[in-house]
Design a protein around this motif. Structure first.
Motif, PDB file in Angstrom:
ATOM      1  N   GLY A   1      -6.309   8.749 -63.763  1.00 10.12           N
ATOM      2  CA  GLY A   1      -5.723   9.263 -62.531  1.00 10.12           C
ATOM      3  C   GLY A   1      -5.057  10.590 -62.792  1.00 10.12           C
ATOM      4  O   GLY A   1      -4.405  10.786 -63.820  1.00 10.12           O
ATOM      5  N   ARG A   2      -5.197  11.486 -61.836  1.00  7.62           N
ATOM      6  CA  ARG A   2      -4.675  12.820 -62.113  1.00  7.62           C
ATOM      7  C   ARG A   2      -3.741  13.305 -61.015  1.00  7.62           C
ATOM      8  O   ARG A   2      -2.831  12.609 -60.624  1.00  7.62           O
ATOM      9  N   ILE A   3      -3.999  14.484 -60.454  1.00  7.91           N
ATOM     10  CA  ILE A   3      -2.991  15.188 -59.685  1.00  7.91           C
ATOM     11  C   ILE A   3      -2.541  14.402 -58.460  1.00  7.91           C
ATOM     12  O   ILE A   3      -1.371  14.411 -58.089  1.00  7.91           O
ATOM     13  N   GLY A   4      -3.477  13.689 -57.813  1.00  8.20           N
ATOM     14  CA  GLY A   4      -3.109  12.901 -56.645  1.00  8.20           C
ATOM     15  C   GLY A   4      -2.163  11.765 -56.969  1.00  8.20           C
ATOM     16  O   GLY A   4      -1.414  11.296 -56.110  1.00  8.20           O
ATOM     17  N   LEU A   5      -2.169  11.304 -58.216  1.00  7.62           N
ATOM     18  CA  LEU A   5      -1.252  10.257 -58.649  1.00  7.62           C
ATOM     19  C   LEU A   5       0.042  10.845 -59.211  1.00  7.62           C
ATOM     20  O   LEU A   5       1.109  10.288 -59.012  1.00  7.62           O
ATOM     21  N   SER A   6      -0.065  11.974 -59.910  1.00  9.51           N
ATOM     22  CA  SER A   6       1.107  12.541 -60.581  1.00  9.51           C
ATOM     23  C   SER A   6       2.072  13.210 -59.619  1.00  9.51           C
ATOM     24  O   SER A   6       3.273  13.260 -59.882  1.00  9.51           O
ATOM     25  N   THR A   7       1.573  13.767 -58.526  1.00 12.30           N
ATOM     26  CA  THR A   7       2.423  14.572 -57.640  1.00 12.30           C
ATOM     27  C   THR A   7       2.779  13.815 -56.366  1.00 12.30           C
ATOM     28  O   THR A   7       2.848  14.388 -55.291  1.00 12.30           O
ATOM     29  N   GLN A   8       3.023  12.525 -56.503  1.00 13.58           N
ATOM     30  CA  GLN A   8       3.439  11.695 -55.372  1.00 13.58           C
ATOM     31  C   GLN A   8       4.764  11.024 -55.703  1.00 13.58           C
ATOM     32  O   GLN A   8       5.296  11.141 -56.821  1.00 13.58           O
ATOM     33  N   ALA A   9       5.300  10.289 -54.759  1.00  9.00           N
ATOM     34  CA  ALA A   9       6.616   9.684 -54.928  1.00  9.00           C
ATOM     35  C   ALA A   9       6.658   8.622 -56.022  1.00  9.00           C
ATOM     36  O   ALA A   9       7.733   8.294 -56.535  1.00  9.00           O
ATOM     37  N   PHE A  10       5.496   8.078 -56.416  1.00  9.68           N
ATOM     38  CA  PHE A  10       5.452   7.031 -57.435  1.00  9.68           C
ATOM     39  C   PHE A  10       4.592   7.452 -58.616  1.00  9.68           C
ATOM     40  O   PHE A  10       3.877   6.646 -59.217  1.00  9.68           O
ATOM     41  N   GLY A  11       4.680   8.730 -58.985  1.00 14.38           N
ATOM     42  CA  GLY A  11       3.845   9.258 -60.062  1.00 14.38           C
ATOM     43  C   GLY A  11       4.066   8.562 -61.387  1.00 14.38           C
ATOM     44  O   GLY A  11       3.111   8.244 -62.109  1.00 14.38           O
ATOM     45  N   GLY A  12       5.323   8.333 -61.747  1.00 13.67           N
ATOM     46  CA  GLY A  12       5.593   7.674 -63.018  1.00 13.67           C
ATOM     47  C   GLY A  12       5.037   6.266 -63.070  1.00 13.67           C
ATOM     48  O   GLY A  12       4.454   5.850 -64.079  1.00 13.67           O
ATOM     49  N   LEU A  13       5.205   5.502 -61.979  1.00 11.55           N
ATOM     50  CA  LEU A  13       4.631   4.158 -61.922  1.00 11.55           C
ATOM     51  C   LEU A  13       3.114   4.209 -62.065  1.00 11.55           C
ATOM     52  O   LEU A  13       2.521   3.377 -62.765  1.00 11.55           O
ATOM     53  N   CYS A  14       2.486   5.174 -61.400  1.00 14.44           N
ATOM     54  CA  CYS A  14       1.023   5.277 -61.459  1.00 14.44           C
ATOM     55  C   CYS A  14       0.534   5.473 -62.888  1.00 14.44           C
ATOM     56  O   CYS A  14      -0.393   4.783 -63.344  1.00 14.44           O
ATOM     57  N   GLN A  15       1.124   6.419 -63.601  1.00 14.46           N
ATOM     58  CA  GLN A  15       0.627   6.702 -64.953  1.00 14.46           C
ATOM     59  C   GLN A  15       0.942   5.567 -65.917  1.00 14.46           C
ATOM     60  O   GLN A  15       0.147   5.276 -66.825  1.00 14.46           O
ATOM     61  N   TRP A  16       2.068   4.900 -65.730  1.00 15.44           N
ATOM     62  CA  TRP A  16       2.347   3.699 -66.524  1.00 15.44           C
ATOM     63  C   TRP A  16       1.297   2.629 -66.273  1.00 15.44           C
ATOM     64  O   TRP A  16       0.722   2.048 -67.217  1.00 15.44           O
ATOM     65  N   LEU A  17       1.012   2.358 -65.014  1.00 12.23           N
ATOM     66  CA  LEU A  17       0.116   1.254 -64.674  1.00 12.23           C
ATOM     67  C   LEU A  17      -1.334   1.553 -65.033  1.00 12.23           C
ATOM     68  O   LEU A  17      -2.097   0.630 -65.366  1.00 12.23           O
TER      69      LEU A  17
END
Length: 707
Positions: free
Chosen positions: A302-318
């Motif tokens: 997952g890249r920019i659409g996941l990193s630059t949202q309100a839950f970016g940290g959760l996304c990259q962890w998951l």
């Protein structure tokens, strides 16, 4: 002033440094001019791939708007001055402000090109440290900071970011990424369309989840997902995997902690519950989880659409967690760690945690790796009080167009005591500088991709020799930084070649500069290889599958699941012929139809009474712009898309081509108060906006931003 010597006729080999793909090039020079640019088929990483940006390198070299000598502003007038005069004046001005108001009265911003130029990357740090300020900012916190936070918490270092092994995987799950346009981001993999085709060619599968049917959808099975809901989907996938006992971490389990905690965290996220939030069918979520877990090899990216949202940290962890619990981590075809020849982690120590050591003055936002969130930049300039930024150093950046709340920052820059920019252009940000120090750039500089080999899908190394010599009145970036550091501290530093040589010597392949110079197409050290647990830098040397700080952020996601969605949300879009704000002054890249348009679904346009090409007003909490509408069913209803990096209509710049097609700035709509609260990254994707048909007139800004 004497003109620089011309290069000899012939072929020159170097990599393009305009984006993360670092494609190898074969450049032909005749009579002092570049007559041909094509992909280098012998480059072991790019294998002959080239994109339109590389063909514009000669245009950038001879751009009449490019500055080559220092410029000083007095009022609205700019005059050239000598290098010694410029460096003396800048150093004296910075010292004056620092001595008067304290070290934190000086702010520094480093833009994206800083990591695309090894001279800047290897030399700017000494100068920045000499300023002794906490007010350091960069493009990191409007881009990939969630990747770094997840890497630190799970593997022990911000740069231990796993890379999808796209060349060997059987199942690639992409979320919020468009590698057909980017050629990979935090995935240096030039020729990504070929690589995506190869997955299907060997019987594999590519699934893309994105609110827009992007260029990459042509090489994947595409499904729409609502912006900002990806973390919930990932928990839904993990729920199915645990509920159906599909987890199989394999050898990772012997050095992994937190499996039971992750299972408990995923328990509430039944696919039926997640479905309404994401817009994805519950049956599809269950099938996707089963197919991913049962594939011979699989990797989620997952890249920019996941990193630059309100839950970016959760996304990259998951994302990392999904790869780990299915055993698709640190093995071929899964997520792996590259082995770069120049390894920035060579001297890293286990257990170091470079975060939260200080906070920003106004909002109390935490530091990460020595930097504060760029969303705080304007408020730190325009809010009075002790520690207020009074002087500003802008290095290779244009934050007026590339950070949220651009209009407020624009106004704040105008009120500074002093500003210096290290940049070859008079742009929307540098126009506020009192002095511009323009470095040699592009085909004039020696370059080694220090950063992007840490993100590359294959281990290679390549030193890029300059094609064109510089004139006696030009300076390299490292000469500028070392000149300023010496004036501030009285100490001299080494040049970047010496630092590069030392890093290569002590790297995993024990290389020398001579080794690289003897291999003009680059050296190939093969695909990524397994390296865990040896490379882990967590204090206990184990993978942390369920970090406490990330588990503690889940209640914020829970609250969002029950909130009513906005009528419209704004997302950005990547364009193959651009890179943020700095590729819009090249004629060949700006040909064709206007690219700064607002994409929206035809059903939304019909409700608004908007036809294709009509001006549409877009209103956020902080700004309002008018932009031509582009109707397309490639977007979900309720989602609109505007490209990032435009907004070249401001006065006082010298960007002849860009100013002819100014467009509007995405970041005049981006709200600096919207953050991923866990990481401090700007939440510039999924911005709530209102839409209405605009009154007749030219596209552009139609109202000032709010505070």
């Amino acid at each position: 002033m004497t003109q620089p010597a011309l290069p000899a006729d012939g072929q020159y080999f170097r990599a393009c440094n305009l984006c993360e793909a670092i494609c190898g090039l074969e450049i032909t020079v005749r009579a002092g001019e570049v007559t041909d640019v094509r992909g280098d088929p012998l480059d072991p990483l790019s294998q002959g791939h080239i994109c339109p940006k590389a063909t514009a390198l000669p245009d950038l070299h001879r751009d009449p708007d490019r500055l080559k000598r220092p410029m000083r502003r007095q009022g609205d007038a700019w005059t050239e001055i000598s290098w010694d005069e410029a460096l003396d004046y800048v150093a004296a001005s910075l010292l004056r402000v620092r001595d008067t108001f304290g070290p934190d009265s000086v702010g520094v911003y480093q833009g994206n090109p800083s990591v695309h130029n090894s001279g800047t990357l290897l030399s700017a740090g000494g100068f920045v440290r000499a300023l002794e300020t906490h007010n350091r900012f960069s493009a990191t916190s409007v881009d990939q900071l969630p990747h770094h936070r997840a890497a630190l918490e799970m593997l022990g270092h911000p740069l231990l970011m796993p890379i999808p092994d796209v060349d060997r995987t059987d199942f690639l799950l992409m979320m919020g990424a468009n590698p057909a346009a980017s050629n990979g981001s935090i995935l240096t993999a030039p020729g990504m369309t070929r690589r995506l085709k190869n997955i299907a060619g060997r019987g594999g599968r590519v699934v893309l989840l994105d609110p827009r049917r992007t260029e990459s959808a042509g090489y994947a099975e595409h499904h729409f997902i609502r912006p900002g809901t990806d973390a919930a989907l990932l928990l839904g996938l993990l729920h199915v995997i645990f509920a159906e006992e599909l987890q199989k971490p394999g050898r990772l389990e012997s050095f992994m902690d937190g499996l039971d905690d992750l299972r408990a965290a995923a328990l509430p996220y039944l696919p039926e519950r997640v479905s309404a939030f994401t817009g994805l069918d519950a049956g599809f979520i269950r099938t996707l989880a089963r197919d991913f877990a049962s594939a011979p090899s699989a990797v989620a990216y997952g890249r920019i659409g996941l990193s630059t949202q309100a839950f970016g940290g959760l996304c990259q962890w998951l994302l990392n967690a999904l790869n780990m619990v299915t055993g698709n981590f640190d093995r071929p075809g899964g997520a792996m760690l590259p082995r770069p020849a120049f390894d920035l982690l060579g001297r890293a120590k286990k257990g170091e945690r470079p975060l939260g050591r200080f906070t920003s003055r106004v909002r109390g936002l935490p530091e990460f790796d020595g930097e504060l969130p760029s969303a705080a930049l304007a408020e730190e300039m325009d809010t009075p009080g002790e520690g207020q930024i009074k002087a500003f150093v802008c290095i290779a950046g244009n934050p007026v167009l590339s950070t949220p709340g651009g209009q407020r920052l624009d106004a704040a820059l105008a009120g500074l005591e002093f500003m210096v920019a290290v940049d070859p252009y008079l742009n929307e940000t540098t126009r506020h500088a009192h002095v511009i120090l323009p470095p040699a750039t592009g085909l004039e500089v020696e370059h080694y991709d220090v950063i992007f080999h840490h993100f590359a899908v294959r281990n290679t190394a390549r030193l890029n020799a300059p094609v064109f010599p510089i004139g006696e009145d030009q300076r390299f970036d490292w000469q500028i930084f070392e000149g300023l550091r010496e004036r501030l501290t009285g100490k001299k530093g080494s040049d970047p070649s010496a630092r590069l040589a030392l890093g290569l010597k002590h790297g995993p392949y024990a290389l020398s500069l001579d080794d690289l110079n003897a291999a003009p197409h680059g050296l190939d050290f093969g695909p990524m290889t397994s390296c865990l647990p040896d490379k882990l830098l967590t204090e206990n040397g184990r993978l942390n599958l369920a970090p406490e700080s990330l588990l503690a952020d889940l209640p914020r996601l829970e609250a969002a699941l029950d909130a009513a969605p906005p009528s419209f949300v704004l997302i950005g879009r990547r364009q193959l012929r651009g890179n943020n704000s700095w590729m819009h002054n090249t004629p060949r890249l700006m040909r064709g139809a206007d690219r700064c348009t607002l994409m929206l679904h035809p059903s939304d346009a019909a409700r608004l009474g908007v036809a294709n090409g009509d001006l549409i007003a877009v209103q956020s909490r902080v700004g309002r712009v008018a932009v031509p509408a582009e109707l397309t069913d490639a977007l979900m209803p309720g989602v609109v898309s505007l490209p990032h990096g435009f907004g070249h209509g401001r006065s006082g710049t010298r960007l002849g081509v860009a100013s002819e097609r100014p467009g509007v700035s995405y970041n005049d709509l981006a709200d600096p108060m919207l953050l991923d609260e866990l990481t401090g990254n700007a939440a510039v994707s999924g911005i709530p906006v209102g839409l209405e048909r605009a009154h007749a007139g030219q596209p552009g800004q139609v109202a000032l931003s709010a505070d």
